[in-house]
Design an enzyme around this catalytic site. Structure first.
Site, PDB file in Angstrom:
ATOM      1  N   PRO A  98       0.810  -1.220   0.000  1.00  0.00           N
ATOM      2  CA  PRO A  98       0.000   0.000   0.000  1.00  0.00           C
ATOM      3  C   PRO A  98       0.845   1.274   0.000  1.00  0.00           C
ATOM      4  O   PRO A  98       0.331   2.358  -0.275  1.00  0.00           O
ATOM      5  CB  PRO A  98      -0.839  -0.107   1.278  1.00  0.00           C
ATOM      6  CG  PRO A  98      -0.444  -1.353   1.963  1.00  0.00           C
ATOM      7  CD  PRO A  98       0.579  -2.071   1.163  1.00  0.00           C
TER       8      PRO A  98
ATOM      9  N   GLU B  17       2.394  -6.869   9.039  1.00  0.00           N
ATOM     10  CA  GLU B  17       2.597  -5.414   9.084  1.00  0.00           C
ATOM     11  C   GLU B  17       3.527  -4.937   7.982  1.00  0.00           C
ATOM     12  O   GLU B  17       3.888  -3.769   7.926  1.00  0.00           O
ATOM     13  CB  GLU B  17       3.115  -4.984  10.455  1.00  0.00           C
ATOM     14  CG  GLU B  17       2.161  -5.268  11.603  1.00  0.00           C
ATOM     15  CD  GLU B  17       0.752  -4.726  11.359  1.00  0.00           C
ATOM     16  OE1 GLU B  17       0.619  -3.514  11.111  1.00  0.00           O
ATOM     17  OE2 GLU B  17      -0.208  -5.519  11.409  1.00  0.00           O
TER      18      GLU B  17
ATOM     19  N   ARG C 251      -3.074  -9.241 -20.525  1.00  0.00           N
ATOM     20  CA  ARG C 251      -3.879  -8.687 -21.621  1.00  0.00           C
ATOM     21  C   ARG C 251      -3.034  -7.956 -22.646  1.00  0.00           C
ATOM     22  O   ARG C 251      -3.446  -7.770 -23.779  1.00  0.00           O
ATOM     23  CB  ARG C 251      -4.942  -7.723 -21.077  1.00  0.00           C
ATOM     24  CG  ARG C 251      -5.953  -8.357 -20.166  1.00  0.00           C
ATOM     25  CD  ARG C 251      -6.859  -7.306 -19.543  1.00  0.00           C
ATOM     26  NE  ARG C 251      -7.484  -6.468 -20.558  1.00  0.00           N
ATOM     27  CZ  ARG C 251      -8.524  -6.842 -21.293  1.00  0.00           C
ATOM     28  NH1 ARG C 251      -9.071  -8.023 -21.093  1.00  0.00           N
ATOM     29  NH2 ARG C 251      -9.022  -6.039 -22.208  1.00  0.00           N
TER      30      ARG C 251
ATOM     31  N   ASP D   9     -10.581  -0.776 -25.071  1.00  0.00           N
ATOM     32  CA  ASP D   9     -10.969  -0.706 -23.674  1.00  0.00           C
ATOM     33  C   ASP D   9     -10.785   0.684 -23.080  1.00  0.00           C
ATOM     34  O   ASP D   9      -9.890   1.413 -23.474  1.00  0.00           O
ATOM     35  CB  ASP D   9     -10.136  -1.687 -22.837  1.00  0.00           C
ATOM     36  CG  ASP D   9     -10.574  -3.122 -23.051  1.00  0.00           C
ATOM     37  OD1 ASP D   9     -11.697  -3.320 -23.541  1.00  0.00           O
ATOM     38  OD2 ASP D   9      -9.780  -4.018 -22.737  1.00  0.00           O
TER      39      ASP D   9
HETATM   40 CL1  6GU Z   1      -0.374  -4.017  -3.083  1.00  0.00          CL
HETATM   41  N1  6GU Z   1      -1.116  -4.613  -0.611  1.00  0.00           N
HETATM   42  C1  6GU Z   1      -1.898  -4.462   0.455  1.00  0.00           C
HETATM   43  N2  6GU Z   1      -1.676  -5.187   1.536  1.00  0.00           N
HETATM   44  N3  6GU Z   1      -2.914  -3.604   0.499  1.00  0.00           N
HETATM   45  C2  6GU Z   1      -3.135  -2.889  -0.607  1.00  0.00           C
HETATM   46  C3  6GU Z   1      -2.362  -2.991  -1.755  1.00  0.00           C
HETATM   47  C4  6GU Z   1      -1.338  -3.873  -1.735  1.00  0.00           C
HETATM   48  N4  6GU Z   1      -2.831  -2.145  -2.680  1.00  0.00           N
HETATM   49  C5  6GU Z   1      -3.860  -1.545  -2.102  1.00  0.00           C
HETATM   50  N5  6GU Z   1      -4.049  -1.976  -0.851  1.00  0.00           N
END
Ligand code: 6GU
Length: 239
Positions: free
Chosen positions: A89, A116, A154, A169
């Site tokens: 994230p 974590e 794709r 698309d």
């Molecule tokens: Cl790549 N990993 C995690 N754990 N949460 C996420 C993510 C990735 N992308 C958005 N939320």
């Protein structure tokens, strides 16, 4: 295109890899996916891959040595040097522009995090391309890695079978409009009728109508696509 996926849960991928378009692409040799169970690289006798964070706090952190040694082994194979992606994230946000950029590599290593997250030194040592699939929290990187694989295959010539379709698309190169509404038989379902124009056989007018539909939908639902802020993601490149 070849993917080496590093994960603690390789079984999460098997259903996805065995189905539909991806299954066919793998059978045809257009796509190759190798799953690596991170636990196999653990050196201690309990096969631990994580430990408690220094400084305290909840949860566990993925240990640096296991991951670095696993990735180095994959990288030591004599083919083209793979592009290393970490699903996290904390990464730059995935969009079609990033998909197109990543599709230029014929080999990718995908690192899936859990708990974590990774010990920071994994990033310091391996310098991966950190990618997030959106502003929400997943339980781990596996589903995000599948999203990325799905978007990338794709782009591999021959995978779709009808190459026109990925050009048409929403979001493909230069095209930032949402797709127009599609219909198939029956012509009338519970009084919901297919628009007459689509039955007219007038291909020029149909194309015009679809273009208009796309524009109206985009204006109504995703005006940000028509009027991107200056210096938006399109210009920024993090690596
Ligand atoms: Cl790549 N990993 C995690 N754990 N949460 C996420 C993510 C990735 N992308 C958005 N939320």
């Amino acid at each position: 295109m070849r993917f080496d996926v590093v994960t603690l849960f390789p079984d999460m991928f098997t259903g996805y890899l065995g189905q539909s378009l991806l299954h066919k692409a793998i059978e045809q040799g257009l796509v190759e996916v190798e799953l690596h169970n991170l636990r196999d690289w653990s050196k201690d006798k309990h096969h631990n891959v994580d430990d408690r964070p220094f400084g305290g706090g909840p949860g566990m952190v993925l240990k640096v040595d296991t991951i670095v040694e696993c990735v180095e082994e994959i990288q030591s194979q004599p083919d083209e040097k793979p592009h290393l992606v970490m699903l996290t994230p904390q990464g730059r946000r995935l969009d079609q522009r990033v998909v197109e950029e990543l599709a230029e590599s014929s080999r990718l290593i995908l690192l899936c995090g859990r708990y974590e997250g990774f010990d920071q030194r994994v990033v310091d040592i391996l310098d991966p391309d950190e990618i997030s699939i959106g502003d929400f929290v997943l339980n781990g990187g596996e589903v995000a890695a599948m999203v990325l694989v799905d978007a990338l295959v794709r782009m591999v010539p021959g995978v779709l079978g009808h190459e026109q379709s990925n050009q048409d698309d929403s979001f493909s190169r230069g095209n930032r409009l949402l797709e127009f509404a599609q219909y198939t038989r029956p012509r009338d379902y519970r009084g919901h009728r297919v628009p007459d124009i689509l039955l007219s056989g007038d291909h020029e007018r149909i194309a015009e109508w679809r273009k208009q539909q796309s524009l109206e939908r985009t204006q109504k639902r995703r005006a940000d696509l028509l009027d991107p802020p200056p210096h938006s993601q399109d210009e920024s490149k993090t690596d």
